[in-house]
Design an enzyme around this catalytic site. Structure first.
Site, PDB file in Angstrom:
ATOM      1  CG  ASN A  61     -51.349 -47.319 -58.991  1.00 13.28           C
ATOM      2  OD1 ASN A  61     -52.119 -46.714 -58.601  1.00 13.28           O
ATOM      3  ND2 ASN A  61     -51.691 -47.742 -60.484  1.00 13.28           N
ATOM      4  CD  GLU A  63     -50.070 -47.090 -64.470  1.00 14.91           C
ATOM      5  OE1 GLU A  63     -50.385 -46.484 -65.389  1.00 14.91           O
ATOM      6  OE2 GLU A  63     -50.929 -48.095 -64.139  1.00 14.91           O
ATOM      7  CB  CYS A  72     -47.578 -52.555 -57.236  1.00 11.48           C
ATOM      8  SG  CYS A  72     -48.088 -53.430 -58.634  1.00 11.48           S
ATOM      9  CD  GLU A  74     -50.238 -54.146 -54.189  1.00 16.28           C
ATOM     10  OE1 GLU A  74     -50.195 -53.152 -54.525  1.00 16.28           O
ATOM     11  OE2 GLU A  74     -50.884 -55.304 -54.419  1.00 16.28           O
TER      12      GLU A  74
HETATM   13  N1  THU Z   1     -51.503 -52.414 -59.223  1.00 18.38           N
HETATM   14  C1  THU Z   1     -51.225 -52.415 -58.193  1.00 18.38           C
HETATM   15  O1  THU Z   1     -50.670 -51.087 -57.816  1.00 18.38           O
HETATM   16  N2  THU Z   1     -51.599 -52.972 -57.094  1.00 18.38           N
HETATM   17  C2  THU Z   1     -52.333 -54.146 -57.399  1.00 18.38           C
HETATM   18  O2  THU Z   1     -52.534 -55.155 -56.442  1.00 18.38           O
HETATM   19  C3  THU Z   1     -52.825 -54.519 -58.878  1.00 18.38           C
HETATM   20  C4  THU Z   1     -52.073 -53.746 -59.793  1.00 18.38           C
HETATM   21  C5  THU Z   1     -51.109 -51.204 -60.612  1.00 18.38           C
HETATM   22  C6  THU Z   1     -50.100 -51.678 -61.441  1.00 18.38           C
HETATM   23  C7  THU Z   1     -50.556 -50.675 -62.501  1.00 18.38           C
HETATM   24  O3  THU Z   1     -50.144 -49.618 -62.284  1.00 18.38           O
HETATM   25  C8  THU Z   1     -52.035 -50.669 -62.529  1.00 18.38           C
HETATM   26  O4  THU Z   1     -52.487 -51.130 -61.055  1.00 18.38           O
HETATM   27  C9  THU Z   1     -52.614 -51.714 -63.587  1.00 18.38           C
HETATM   28  O5  THU Z   1     -52.263 -52.808 -63.409  1.00 18.38           O
END
Ligand code: THU
Length: 159
Positions: A61, A63, A72, A74
């Site tokens: 991920n 941010e 995210c 995926e």
């Molecule tokens: N996040 C993901 O990358 N994939 C998921 O399936 C759940 C959430 C990330 C988004 C954000 O950067 C962090 O996790 C917290 O929500």
């Protein structure tokens, strides 16, 4: 009462019950989660996908200080797959997460937007995606197709 028409399979498996290839995909996701850019949540997610041509792609991920601009793991890996391998269907997607600095793996589950992204990829390639999601107890959700996670999904503008 009307039952929904989902025919998806949803299992909880011990990691040893997965194929060697699936275990390796989870390991790849674990390794890439270390490279997450998650300074706001400290929740480090890794995703690895195996395509029909055998390619393994991975992402963490990423941010942003403007939170909705974050992406995210995926979502990122599936978008990269579609952009670079438009002929190859994603077949299996491993997702793992860990809080920064912790030893143990955390529970994780794709957010709503990611479910819609996975749905789009399934429709694009007319191929279900098997999702392997590592749980905090070390076992793995094995989910065959997004319908199990996204009932009544929106996938047709014309019906
Ligand atoms: N996040 C993901 O990358 N994939 C998921 O399936 C759940 C959430 C990330 C988004 C954000 O950067 C962090 O996790 C917290 O929500």
């Amino acid at each position: 009462m009307t039952k929904d028409n989902t025919d998806s399979i949803f299992e909880i498996l011990d990691i040893q019950d997965l194929s060697t290839e699936e275990q390796s995909l989870i390991q790849t996701a674990q390794e890439i989660s270390e490279k997450a850019y998650a300074p706001y949540s400290n929740f480090q997610v890794g995703a690895a996908v195996k395509l029909s041509n055998g390619a393994i792609l991975k992402s963490s991920n990423q941010e942003n200080v403007s939170f909705p601009a974050g992406v995210c793991a995926e979502h990122l890996v599936l978008s990269y797959a579609g952009a670079n391998y438009p002929e190859s269907a994603p077949e299996c997607l491993a997702i793992v997460a860990r809080r920064k600095g912790e030893q143990s793996w955390a529970n994780v589950s794709p957010c709503g937007i990611c479910r819609q992204v996975i749905n789009e990829v399934e429709n694009r390639f007319k191929h279900k995606i098997k999702m392997l999601i590592l749980r905090e107890d070390g076992r793995v959700y094995s989910i065959s197709g997004i319908s199990a996670l996204l009932p009544l999904k929106f996938d047709d503008l014309n019906s």
